[in-house]
Design a protein around this motif. Sequence first.
Motif, short mmCIF file in Angstrom:
data_model
loop_
_atom_site.label_atom_id
_atom_site.label_comp_id
_atom_site.label_asym_id
_atom_site.label_seq_id
_atom_site.Cartn_x
_atom_site.Cartn_y
_atom_site.Cartn_z
N THR A 229 -38.92 73.60 31.48
CA THR A 229 -38.93 72.80 32.71
C THR A 229 -37.50 72.69 33.26
O THR A 229 -36.54 72.98 32.54
N GLN A 230 -37.40 72.24 34.51
CA GLN A 230 -36.09 72.05 35.16
C GLN A 230 -35.24 71.05 34.36
O GLN A 230 -34.04 71.26 34.18
N GLU A 231 -35.90 69.97 33.85
CA GLU A 231 -35.18 68.95 33.08
C GLU A 231 -34.58 69.56 31.81
O GLU A 231 -33.42 69.34 31.46
N GLN A 232 -35.42 70.37 31.12
CA GLN A 232 -34.94 70.99 29.87
C GLN A 232 -33.74 71.91 30.15
O GLN A 232 -32.76 71.91 29.42
N LEU A 233 -33.86 72.65 31.26
CA LEU A 233 -32.76 73.55 31.64
C LEU A 233 -31.49 72.75 31.91
O LEU A 233 -30.38 73.10 31.46
N GLY A 234 -31.63 71.62 32.64
CA GLY A 234 -30.50 70.76 32.95
C GLY A 234 -29.82 70.23 31.70
O GLY A 234 -28.59 70.25 31.59
N GLU A 235 -30.64 69.77 30.75
CA GLU A 235 -30.09 69.22 29.50
C GLU A 235 -29.24 70.27 28.78
O GLU A 235 -28.12 69.99 28.35
N LEU B 224 -37.47 79.72 33.87
CA LEU B 224 -38.08 78.66 34.68
C LEU B 224 -39.29 79.21 35.45
O LEU B 224 -40.36 78.61 35.47
N GLU B 225 -39.08 80.38 36.05
CA GLU B 225 -40.15 81.01 36.83
C GLU B 225 -41.35 81.36 35.96
O GLU B 225 -42.50 81.25 36.38
N GLY C 205 -31.81 81.42 32.99
CA GLY C 205 -32.49 80.13 33.17
C GLY C 205 -33.52 80.20 34.29
O GLY C 205 -34.63 79.67 34.16
N GLU C 206 -33.16 80.89 35.40
CA GLU C 206 -34.07 81.01 36.55
C GLU C 206 -35.33 81.78 36.16
O GLU C 206 -36.44 81.40 36.53
N LYS D 83 -31.11 87.73 38.78
CA LYS D 83 -31.41 86.34 38.48
C LYS D 83 -30.82 85.95 37.15
O LYS D 83 -30.74 86.76 36.22
#
Lengths: 115, 687
Positions: B254-260, B248-249, B244-245, B241
């Motif tokens: 959060t998903q948003e923070q990871l995206g940024e 996240l788990e 980031g995954e 993995k």
Amino acid sequence: MSIETSVEEDKTVIEISGDLTVGYVIELHSVLREALQSSDSVEIKVGDVERADLTLLQLFCSAHRAALSKDKRFDVTGKKNELLCMDCFTGFTRVKGCVIDRYNNCALVKERSDV
Amino acid sequence: MTLDSNQQVFVNEATELLQELEESLLELENTPDSAELIARVFRAMHTIKGSGAMFGFDNIAALVHSIETAYDMVRSNVICVTKPMLDYSLKACDIIREMLSDPEMRADSPVAVEISEFFTRAANIQKQQVQTEKQPYKTADGVLRTYRITFRPSHNIMMNGTNPSLLLKELAEMGSATVVAHTADVPELNEIQPEGCYLSWDIILTTDKPENDIRDVFIFVEDDAEITIQPVAETFDDREKKLGEILLERGCLTQEQLGEVLNEKKRLGELMVEKGIVSEGAVEAALMEQVHVKNVNEKKTLSAEVTASSIRVPSERLDSLVDLVGELVTVQARLSQVASRKNDQDMLKVAEEVERLVWELRDNTMSIRMLEIGSTFNRFKRLVRDLSAELGKEIELVTFGGETEIDKTVIEKLGDPLVHLIRNSIDHGIEKPEDRIAAGKPAKGHISLQASHSGDSVLIEITDDGRGINRKAVLEKAKAKGLVSENAELSDRDIYDLIFASGFSTAASVSSVSGRGVGMDVVRRNIEALRGTIEINSAEGTGTTIVLKLPLTLAIIDGLLVTIGGQFFILPLSIVNECIEFNRSENRSGSGRRIIMVRNELVPYVPLRGFFDIRGEEPEIQQIVIISVDGRRVGFVVDSVVGDHQTVIKSLGKAFKDIDCISGASVLGDGSVALIIDIMKIYNDIG
């Protein structure tokens, strides 16, 4: 397939039963188009179904979308749950309508029992 | 039971599949270990069963089910192919054919039950053996795997008669399945085509069946749908993995923070350029290469798809197309004639252009009707197999030139004559193994079927290495039957010709295969009806070769247009050798014999005016059209030769069906009718 249309106030009620398969879906399509043009509310009353296939549910979904785009109502009633439980409709297990389903009357969602 | 159009399509496709299946089974007999052949047999069985059930042929589905199970076990190396298995499989092919022609035929007929019981028994025995020996079923290793399956059928799938629900049901029966239908693509009422399919499905299936079994469910819709099957474990759990995954788990972000954060990250090319490792141009070139390779690969895939594409057209439509082209050829001839008569240069140019296009259209249309003769040849492998077993002989059929193309009408009418000839080779030609060994030959006999092109004809040779034709026996039998006089001395060719006499047979006894003497005269009649010829060559003790010469097509032929008494007639140009002038005085030779000397060769001739009883005065100078059949030359006297003519053959209709020696008619450019002379009939009649 048996299709019987009646007009009650500003609502068109279409009763369907029998063989609801691809061979008859064109007829129902044209009946639905006419009904949605002339009424603000259309109700499909499902009677005893002998056979049905995916084209029927697809048509329900399509009619529902068309009604919503014109701000009209499209409801499926009668033996709707029995219809959706038929073997041929594997995968239609949704409990909530799609994003545009503002009246919560998605044709593919089973009616809740209050019991 | 009347079949609807979808069922008719199934019948056509199943008939083709059965042909392939039979060929595969016969090949399997020689190479029983071939995994490719076993897979082919299984796929054919699976498709016939699945499609059969889908189109209401439950009898076929029921019959094939047990056979399919057995071949699945063969495929999984659990059981081996045996001769009885192949025998029963071939029998099943016959029964399925019968069921296709009679959909109401039940699956519990004695033969069908016998077949089902055999395969069920075979499968059960093997299952027990497997359990006893504790051999793992090849793929059912007890490990459950989960697959993510996406199924997006084509828009036309339901119009083609396929019901996706049945496939989903079959998948669900393989294990634990969660099926989700997607309706996002369903359009509004004004845009929807009600019989089209706008649905797609995601299926999560947990099963102990291998991926191939899942693919087999889609085997007959794979060209008509987008299907992906991914083992879920491999795509998620089996790989490491990413950071980031994991974060996240664990709920660290959060998903948003990871995206940024990911959006802030620069791309590899940009970093390389910033660090001055490579130039911007180099990165751009590398990216272009990436896009190019991707495009090329996509085009290759697309091109492979295009090459493999074909469409199914009912043969009646092709026949209708050929008829229309025939009409067009006639009208074009008329146009050319009118243009020529008016001598209008512009019109002549147009007429020439139309002529060129019509010929191209004609050639293209004719080529569409051309079929490879190989499919007909393959039918005989089964015939040879079954008959040789029945007669206790060992015979191998080899075929050559299966790719030779010939008009479909000719192929359709060729089947029966070839069956007669091959049956004769098996029954009369090839000896029993013990006789062959005694004669110094290998125990196994050979029959070869060979096709080749020869000008505007196709040659089909049937050769066997059997005992050959006993000329003495043929002659004696002919004398006994009074077909020739007691003191007749005949050449080999004349003796072989006797075989074609009605009721002639040298077989000492009548068998189920041959010996009734009703075959060879019918064979010759059928071949001649196709405007073909048949020739026999044989050497006693070595074998026999029968050569069929057939025209490539029956619809439009090159003809020689001639006149007799002001009427037009056409002779097939393919057999015309030459035309020579003929003086009327030669027709009244003192001997009364109708023979003319052509370059030191005596050639018999037939005055067609007299033959057809055409009244009127014959011209002083006539023409003899000399034809060649089986190496013999014969002349036909006509008034004049007009020239070659592209002949669109029209039948004469029922009212004229009894007219001998005229095989059809053709309409000329000016609208008049020319009769097509059946030269072979006249040739045979005059002996």
